[in-house]
Design a protein around this motif. Structure first.
Motif, PDB file in Angstrom:
ATOM      1  N   ALA A  37     -38.935 -10.133 -20.976  1.00  0.00           N
ATOM      2  CA  ALA A  37     -39.599 -11.141 -19.400  1.00  0.00           C
ATOM      3  C   ALA A  37     -37.701 -11.549 -19.424  1.00  0.00           C
ATOM      4  O   ALA A  37     -36.987 -11.039 -17.826  1.00  0.00           O
ATOM      5  CB  ALA A  37     -40.002 -12.581 -19.820  1.00  0.00           C
ATOM      6  N   ASN A  38     -36.828 -11.765 -20.339  1.00  0.00           N
ATOM      7  CA  ASN A  38     -35.564 -13.241 -20.044  1.00  0.00           C
ATOM      8  C   ASN A  38     -34.420 -11.751 -19.559  1.00  0.00           C
ATOM      9  O   ASN A  38     -34.174 -12.312 -19.125  1.00  0.00           O
ATOM     10  CB  ASN A  38     -35.202 -13.350 -20.704  1.00  0.00           C
ATOM     11  N   ARG A  39     -34.578 -10.584 -20.074  1.00  0.00           N
ATOM     12  CA  ARG A  39     -33.932  -9.140 -20.355  1.00  0.00           C
ATOM     13  C   ARG A  39     -34.192  -9.171 -18.518  1.00  0.00           C
ATOM     14  O   ARG A  39     -33.046  -8.897 -17.522  1.00  0.00           O
ATOM     15  CB  ARG A  39     -33.757  -8.458 -20.796  1.00  0.00           C
ATOM     16  N   GLY A  40     -35.311  -8.631 -18.399  1.00  0.00           N
ATOM     17  CA  GLY A  40     -35.376  -8.859 -15.983  1.00  0.00           C
ATOM     18  C   GLY A  40     -34.860  -9.883 -15.651  1.00  0.00           C
ATOM     19  O   GLY A  40     -34.657  -9.387 -14.802  1.00  0.00           O
ATOM     20  N   GLN A  41     -34.882 -10.460 -15.756  1.00  0.00           N
ATOM     21  CA  GLN A  41     -34.577 -11.196 -15.227  1.00  0.00           C
ATOM     22  C   GLN A  41     -32.916 -11.911 -15.716  1.00  0.00           C
ATOM     23  O   GLN A  41     -32.214 -13.152 -14.515  1.00  0.00           O
ATOM     24  CB  GLN A  41     -35.513 -13.068 -14.942  1.00  0.00           C
TER      25      GLN A  41
END
Length: 149
Positions: A37-41
């Motif tokens: 999720a962090n990578r996507g953001q």
């Protein structure tokens, strides 16, 4: 922290402890989900502080599930949840005693110069930043609320 989980998984597998193995795998999966999720953001991978928050959330979820199972007449499932809570709790730092939580809440209220309930968010953010995984923030929220009235 991640290394600690990997070692705990190896030990659980060697000991053939199914409950511990599955719980540690659940922890690792939750961390990996947050990483994705962090990578996507465009954010960095999960750090130790965020891992503490994940673990605290997992414990809270299991406490709620155990309560629901108890109310539903399923004590065996409630016990399973409590076993997972104990295993997850081993990875968290020791919880601060209630008196210490009250003391720290009062200190944060004073340091942030908070004077009313509208400043509650500022106080809670400071507590979460300084003491991740070390206190129950739902209880701390009640203490801060009482101090700000």
């Amino acid at each position: 922290m991640r290394e600690h989980f990997a070692n705990a998984l190896k030990e659980a597998l060697k000991a053939k402890d199914a409950r511990r193995t599955s719980t540690v795998r659940l922890i690792q999966a939750a961390i990996k989900d947050r990483d994705i999720a962090n990578r996507g953001q465009g954010k960095d991978p999960v750090g130790d502080e965020e891992i503490m928050q994940i673990l605290a959330k997992m414990i809270k979820q299991r406490e709620e599930s155990a309560r629901v199972y108890d109310e539903g007449g399923r004590p065996e499932l409630a016990e399973q949840e409590r076993q997972e809570i104990a295993i997850i709790g081993e990875f968290l730092p020791e919880q601060l005693p209630e008196e210490k939580v009250k003391e720290l809440c009062a200190k944060v209220v004073k340091e942030t110069g908070s004077h009313g309930l509208r400043d509650m968010g500022k106080c809670m953010n400071a507590l979460k930043e300084r003491y991740p995984g070390q206190m129950d923030f739902a209880k701390a929220s009640g203490v801060v609320k009482d101090l700000l009235k």
